[in-house]
Scaffold this motif. Structure first.
Motif, PDB file in Angstrom:
ATOM      1  N   THR A 165     -11.198   6.413   6.439  1.00 52.48           N
ATOM      2  CA  THR A 165     -11.397   4.962   6.549  1.00 52.48           C
ATOM      3  C   THR A 165     -11.347   4.581   8.010  1.00 52.48           C
ATOM      4  O   THR A 165     -10.526   5.117   8.758  1.00 52.48           O
ATOM      5  N   ARG A 170       0.859  -1.193   0.000  1.00 54.92           N
ATOM      6  CA  ARG A 170       0.000   0.000   0.000  1.00 54.92           C
ATOM      7  C   ARG A 170       0.890   1.237   0.000  1.00 54.92           C
ATOM      8  O   ARG A 170       1.961   1.227   0.603  1.00 54.92           O
ATOM      9  N   VAL A 178      -7.548  -1.315  -3.455  1.00 54.82           N
ATOM     10  CA  VAL A 178      -7.722   0.005  -4.079  1.00 54.82           C
ATOM     11  C   VAL A 178      -6.898  -0.015  -5.360  1.00 54.82           C
ATOM     12  O   VAL A 178      -5.670  -0.192  -5.318  1.00 54.82           O
ATOM     13  N   HIS A 184      -6.540  -7.293   0.273  1.00 59.37           N
ATOM     14  CA  HIS A 184      -6.342  -7.604   1.695  1.00 59.37           C
ATOM     15  C   HIS A 184      -7.691  -7.768   2.396  1.00 59.37           C
ATOM     16  O   HIS A 184      -8.732  -7.382   1.856  1.00 59.37           O
ATOM     17  N   ASP A 194      -9.416  -6.611   6.219  1.00 60.31           N
ATOM     18  CA  ASP A 194      -9.115  -5.566   7.207  1.00 60.31           C
ATOM     19  C   ASP A 194      -8.913  -6.103   8.624  1.00 60.31           C
ATOM     20  O   ASP A 194      -8.305  -5.428   9.456  1.00 60.31           O
ATOM     21  N   LEU A 222     -12.419   1.263  -5.443  1.00 55.56           N
ATOM     22  CA  LEU A 222     -12.366   0.188  -4.456  1.00 55.56           C
ATOM     23  C   LEU A 222     -12.930  -1.047  -5.160  1.00 55.56           C
ATOM     24  O   LEU A 222     -14.080  -1.013  -5.620  1.00 55.56           O
ATOM     25  N   ILE A 262     -15.843   3.355   4.966  1.00 52.78           N
ATOM     26  CA  ILE A 262     -15.021   4.297   4.208  1.00 52.78           C
ATOM     27  C   ILE A 262     -15.926   5.384   3.652  1.00 52.78           C
ATOM     28  O   ILE A 262     -16.976   5.072   3.073  1.00 52.78           O
ATOM     29  N   TYR A 278      -4.247   9.164  -1.211  1.00 54.47           N
ATOM     30  CA  TYR A 278      -3.532   8.425  -2.259  1.00 54.47           C
ATOM     31  C   TYR A 278      -3.175   9.438  -3.334  1.00 54.47           C
ATOM     32  O   TYR A 278      -4.051  10.096  -3.883  1.00 54.47           O
ATOM     33  N   HIS A 290     -10.569  -7.027  -0.511  1.00 58.08           N
ATOM     34  CA  HIS A 290     -10.759  -5.837  -1.346  1.00 58.08           C
ATOM     35  C   HIS A 290      -9.414  -5.195  -1.645  1.00 58.08           C
ATOM     36  O   HIS A 290      -8.403  -5.521  -1.012  1.00 58.08           O
ATOM     37  N   TRP A 324     -12.892   1.594  11.316  1.00 53.24           N
ATOM     38  CA  TRP A 324     -13.425   0.304  11.730  1.00 53.24           C
ATOM     39  C   TRP A 324     -14.283   0.456  12.983  1.00 53.24           C
ATOM     40  O   TRP A 324     -13.929   1.196  13.905  1.00 53.24           O
ATOM     41  N   SER A 328     -10.011  10.190   1.448  1.00 53.62           N
ATOM     42  CA  SER A 328     -11.081   9.447   2.119  1.00 53.62           C
ATOM     43  C   SER A 328     -10.848   9.444   3.622  1.00 53.62           C
ATOM     44  O   SER A 328      -9.774   9.818   4.099  1.00 53.62           O
ATOM     45  N   TYR A 347      -3.610   0.071  -3.055  1.00 52.49           N
ATOM     46  CA  TYR A 347      -3.539  -0.817  -1.882  1.00 52.49           C
ATOM     47  C   TYR A 347      -3.951  -2.198  -2.393  1.00 52.49           C
ATOM     48  O   TYR A 347      -5.099  -2.383  -2.799  1.00 52.49           O
ATOM     49  N   TYR A 392     -15.772   8.720   1.100  1.00 55.26           N
ATOM     50  CA  TYR A 392     -14.922   9.352   0.080  1.00 55.26           C
ATOM     51  C   TYR A 392     -15.118  10.860   0.046  1.00 55.26           C
ATOM     52  O   TYR A 392     -16.210  11.368   0.319  1.00 55.26           O
TER      53      TYR A 392
HETATM   54  O1  LIG Z   1     -10.113   3.609   0.363  1.00 58.65           O
HETATM   55  C1  LIG Z   1     -10.671   2.561   0.087  1.00 58.65           C
HETATM   56  O2  LIG Z   1     -11.514   2.467  -0.822  1.00 58.65           O
HETATM   57  C2  LIG Z   1     -10.309   1.297   0.847  1.00 58.65           C
HETATM   58  C3  LIG Z   1      -9.195   1.468   1.848  1.00 58.65           C
HETATM   59  C4  LIG Z   1      -8.835   0.188   2.540  1.00 58.65           C
HETATM   60  O3  LIG Z   1      -9.129  -0.882   2.081  1.00 58.65           O
HETATM   61  C5  LIG Z   1      -8.138   0.220   3.848  1.00 58.65           C
HETATM   62  O4  LIG Z   1      -7.620   1.282   4.236  1.00 58.65           O
HETATM   63  O5  LIG Z   1      -8.092  -0.830   4.505  1.00 58.65           O
END
Ligand SMILES: O=C(O)CCC(=O)C(=O)O
Ligand SMILES: [Fe+2]
Length: 197
Positions: free
Chosen positions: A191, A63, A180, A120, A122, A150, A135, A111, A178, A193, A189, A117, A137
């Protein structure tokens, strides 16, 4: 507010990927984007890591974005407004889906053109506390030619989501692989959890 919460949860249940087009007001999204611009101008962003504190590494081949953690200690009115919204969503999710969420963490991401990225999950292998990924945007004039989608991998049903301002995505952190895709333009963005410890 409850409409956007309901939209996220309903689309998540139908599709494994929740989408709301108005989870944040346009004003709040613009103010958070301005924060991110300022942090970047003041060189306050750091290379994003892979893994958590017990096993953190930096690998630009996996990433290449830069991040900054939102924090109540920052005493930033817009971050605090964002947290109020997240806390209201958690209450709603816990009440309607018995989700058992007890905490959260969020960072800004930037980015630059050429950043990505790779695929992976999460949730960390050594710590299952991340339950849902969210997430939002912050790119108001995103064009298809900017790339940076994404890409969510699902059997026979990959979903490509363009990172346009106003869109919030919600999915289970241990379930959906997923990535990027390489962006051709600056991509911003927030991001984070939702966690249960
Ligand atoms: O920005 C995104 O669309 C995904 C970012 C992501 O997968 C992450 O930071 O774990
Ligand atoms: Fe991710």
């Amino acid at each position: 507010m409850e409409n956007s919460f309901e939209a996220l949860i309903t689309t998540y249940i139908e599709n494994k990927v929740g989408i709301s087009e108005n989870f944040l007001s346009n004003d709040l999204a613009n103010n958070l984007k301005q924060n991110l611009y300022t942090l970047n101008q003041n060189s306050q962003l750091s290379a994003a890591g892979i893994g958590n504190s017990e096993k953190l590494s930096y690998d630009g081949a996996i990433r290449s974005d830069s991040i900054y953690w939102l924090d109540k200690k920052n005493n930033n009115a817009f971050e605090n407004e964002f947290f109020v919204q997240i806390e209201a969503f958690i209450l709603y999710l816990n009440k309607s889906c018995y989700a058992g969420i007890t905490g959260y963490e969020f960072h800004y991401s930037l980015y630059e053109a050429g950043d990505f990225y790779l695929k992976h999950l999460d949730q960390f292998k050594n710590n299952p506390s991340r339950k849902y990924s969210m997430i939002t945007y912050l790119n108001s004039d995103w064009q298809e030619s900017d790339g940076g989608e994404l890409l969510i991998h699902q059997l026979n049903n990959n979903q490509k989501i363009s990172p346009v301002q106003g869109k919030t995505i919600f999915f289970k952190s241990d379930e959906l692989v997923h990535e990027v895709l390489v962006t051709q333009n600056t991509r911003m963005s927030i991001t984070g959890w939702l966690k249960s410890d």
